[in-house]
Design a protein around this motif. Sequence first.
Motif, PDB file in Angstrom:
ATOM      1  N   GLY A  50       0.815  -1.208   0.000  1.00  0.00           N
ATOM      2  CA  GLY A  50       0.000   0.000   0.000  1.00  0.00           C
ATOM      3  C   GLY A  50       0.848   1.256   0.000  1.00  0.00           C
ATOM      4  N   GLU A  51       2.147   1.106  -0.128  1.00  0.00           N
ATOM      5  CA  GLU A  51       3.080   2.234  -0.203  1.00  0.00           C
ATOM      6  C   GLU A  51       3.801   2.173  -1.549  1.00  0.00           C
ATOM      7  N   PRO A  52       4.014   3.311  -2.198  1.00  0.00           N
ATOM      8  CA  PRO A  52       4.763   3.305  -3.465  1.00  0.00           C
ATOM      9  C   PRO A  52       6.196   2.818  -3.262  1.00  0.00           C
ATOM     10  N   PHE A  53       6.698   2.101  -4.248  1.00  0.00           N
ATOM     11  CA  PHE A  53       8.049   1.542  -4.205  1.00  0.00           C
ATOM     12  C   PHE A  53       8.856   2.181  -5.320  1.00  0.00           C
ATOM     13  N   GLU A  54      10.094   2.529  -5.052  1.00  0.00           N
ATOM     14  CA  GLU A  54      10.962   3.169  -6.042  1.00  0.00           C
ATOM     15  C   GLU A  54      11.575   2.113  -6.958  1.00  0.00           C
ATOM     16  N   LEU A  55      11.324   2.235  -8.273  1.00  0.00           N
ATOM     17  CA  LEU A  55      11.918   1.337  -9.259  1.00  0.00           C
ATOM     18  C   LEU A  55      13.106   2.023  -9.926  1.00  0.00           C
ATOM     19  N   THR A  56      13.916   1.217 -10.618  1.00  0.00           N
ATOM     20  CA  THR A  56      15.079   1.716 -11.339  1.00  0.00           C
ATOM     21  C   THR A  56      15.051   1.192 -12.769  1.00  0.00           C
ATOM     22  N   ASP A  57      16.007   1.651 -13.581  1.00  0.00           N
ATOM     23  CA  ASP A  57      16.137   1.116 -14.937  1.00  0.00           C
ATOM     24  C   ASP A  57      16.337  -0.395 -14.906  1.00  0.00           C
ATOM     25  N   GLU A  58      17.037  -0.889 -13.891  1.00  0.00           N
ATOM     26  CA  GLU A  58      17.387  -2.308 -13.819  1.00  0.00           C
ATOM     27  C   GLU A  58      16.199  -3.205 -13.473  1.00  0.00           C
ATOM     28  N   ASN A  59      15.280  -2.746 -12.624  1.00  0.00           N
ATOM     29  CA  ASN A  59      14.186  -3.633 -12.218  1.00  0.00           C
ATOM     30  C   ASN A  59      12.823  -3.244 -12.794  1.00  0.00           C
ATOM     31  N   LYS A  66       5.875  -8.132 -15.708  1.00  0.00           N
ATOM     32  CA  LYS A  66       5.426  -9.459 -15.279  1.00  0.00           C
ATOM     33  C   LYS A  66       4.282  -9.437 -14.282  1.00  0.00           C
ATOM     34  N   THR A  67       3.893  -8.267 -13.814  1.00  0.00           N
ATOM     35  CA  THR A  67       2.817  -8.161 -12.838  1.00  0.00           C
ATOM     36  C   THR A  67       1.483  -8.041 -13.557  1.00  0.00           C
ATOM     37  N   GLU A  68       0.536  -8.897 -13.184  1.00  0.00           N
ATOM     38  CA  GLU A  68      -0.774  -8.879 -13.836  1.00  0.00           C
ATOM     39  C   GLU A  68      -1.714  -7.824 -13.284  1.00  0.00           C
ATOM     40  N   LEU A  69      -1.493  -7.379 -12.055  1.00  0.00           N
ATOM     41  CA  LEU A  69      -2.297  -6.272 -11.531  1.00  0.00           C
ATOM     42  C   LEU A  69      -1.951  -5.014 -12.314  1.00  0.00           C
ATOM     43  N   PRO A  70      -2.867  -4.045 -12.378  1.00  0.00           N
ATOM     44  CA  PRO A  70      -2.489  -2.763 -12.978  1.00  0.00           C
ATOM     45  C   PRO A  70      -1.324  -2.162 -12.187  1.00  0.00           C
ATOM     46  N   VAL A  71      -0.361  -1.601 -12.903  1.00  0.00           N
ATOM     47  CA  VAL A  71       0.793  -0.961 -12.268  1.00  0.00           C
ATOM     48  C   VAL A  71       0.732   0.526 -12.595  1.00  0.00           C
ATOM     49  N   VAL A  72       0.728   1.353 -11.551  1.00  0.00           N
ATOM     50  CA  VAL A  72       0.660   2.801 -11.692  1.00  0.00           C
ATOM     51  C   VAL A  72       2.046   3.347 -11.379  1.00  0.00           C
ATOM     52  N   VAL A  73       2.636   4.055 -12.355  1.00  0.00           N
ATOM     53  CA  VAL A  73       4.004   4.553 -12.229  1.00  0.00           C
ATOM     54  C   VAL A  73       3.979   6.079 -12.179  1.00  0.00           C
ATOM     55  N   ASP A  74       4.562   6.643 -11.128  1.00  0.00           N
ATOM     56  CA  ASP A  74       4.733   8.088 -11.007  1.00  0.00           C
ATOM     57  C   ASP A  74       6.157   8.414 -11.435  1.00  0.00           C
ATOM     58  N   VAL A  75       6.306   9.096 -12.577  1.00  0.00           N
ATOM     59  CA  VAL A  75       7.620   9.519 -13.048  1.00  0.00           C
ATOM     60  C   VAL A  75       7.849  10.927 -12.507  1.00  0.00           C
ATOM     61  N   TRP A  76       8.938  11.098 -11.754  1.00  0.00           N
ATOM     62  CA  TRP A  76       9.162  12.334 -11.019  1.00  0.00           C
ATOM     63  C   TRP A  76      10.652  12.671 -10.990  1.00  0.00           C
ATOM     64  N   ALA A  77      10.976  13.821 -10.394  1.00  0.00           N
ATOM     65  CA  ALA A  77      12.364  14.220 -10.148  1.00  0.00           C
ATOM     66  C   ALA A  77      12.401  15.011  -8.846  1.00  0.00           C
ATOM     67  N   GLN A 100      -5.570  -3.634  -5.328  1.00  0.00           N
ATOM     68  CA  GLN A 100      -6.207  -3.491  -6.637  1.00  0.00           C
ATOM     69  C   GLN A 100      -5.218  -3.062  -7.713  1.00  0.00           C
ATOM     70  N   ALA A 101      -4.145  -2.387  -7.299  1.00  0.00           N
ATOM     71  CA  ALA A 101      -3.117  -1.915  -8.225  1.00  0.00           C
ATOM     72  C   ALA A 101      -1.810  -1.802  -7.464  1.00  0.00           C
ATOM     73  N   LEU A 102      -0.720  -1.871  -8.195  1.00  0.00           N
ATOM     74  CA  LEU A 102       0.613  -1.727  -7.637  1.00  0.00           C
ATOM     75  C   LEU A 102       1.112  -0.328  -7.973  1.00  0.00           C
ATOM     76  N   PHE A 103       1.518   0.440  -6.969  1.00  0.00           N
ATOM     77  CA  PHE A 103       1.975   1.810  -7.162  1.00  0.00           C
ATOM     78  C   PHE A 103       3.492   1.866  -7.010  1.00  0.00           C
ATOM     79  N   VAL A 104       4.153   2.412  -8.031  1.00  0.00           N
ATOM     80  CA  VAL A 104       5.609   2.530  -8.014  1.00  0.00           C
ATOM     81  C   VAL A 104       6.012   3.922  -8.486  1.00  0.00           C
ATOM     82  N   LYS A 105       7.244   4.315  -8.149  1.00  0.00           N
ATOM     83  CA  LYS A 105       7.780   5.606  -8.552  1.00  0.00           C
ATOM     84  C   LYS A 105       9.055   5.372  -9.356  1.00  0.00           C
ATOM     85  N   LEU A 106       9.326   6.303 -10.283  1.00  0.00           N
ATOM     86  CA  LEU A 106      10.535   6.239 -11.091  1.00  0.00           C
ATOM     87  C   LEU A 106      11.138   7.633 -11.162  1.00  0.00           C
TER      88      LEU A 106
END
Length: 155
Positions: A50-59, A66-77, A100-106
């Motif tokens: 339930g907390e956004p996770f920081e992703l990188t170019d590598e992961n 590969k995740t079947e749930l909707p993935v919501v990506v916040d692209v930020w700086a 219901q969805a996976l929240f990640v940040k980039l």
Amino acid sequence: MLALLPVQVRLRRYPVLIACLHCQTLNRVPQARLQDDPNCGQCKQPLLSGEPFELTDENFAAVVGKTELPVVVDVWAPWCGPCRMMAPQFEQAARELKGQALFVKLNSDDNPKTSVRYRIRSIPTVLLFRGGEEYSRQSGAMPARDLVRWVQQVR
């Protein structure tokens, strides 16, 4: 046969595949357990905290692709005022849509390959992925209620 079914039908009938944010191991989670805070079978970390996770170019591809749930990506700086303003709204939306969805940040500065691949021209930009493919995008900061509504409408 399974790949030919629409995502919504597969989610009702079959376990949902979720890539662990920490070790990228694929986990099969029964749909009925999505709200029960499932953990990764490999590293035992929460899959849907339930907390956004920081992703990188590598992961990024391993998790989003590969995740079947909707993935919501916040692209930020970090230097972006509207991005910093939207961060608590994004976190609130992640809590509301937990399971219901996976929240990640980039971070677009630290991860230029992924930012270029998805043609990010302004930030903040929110991307919605379904089945590993970009389904929709929204540019600009938005309140949590609008973000939740947008995700629910397009997923």
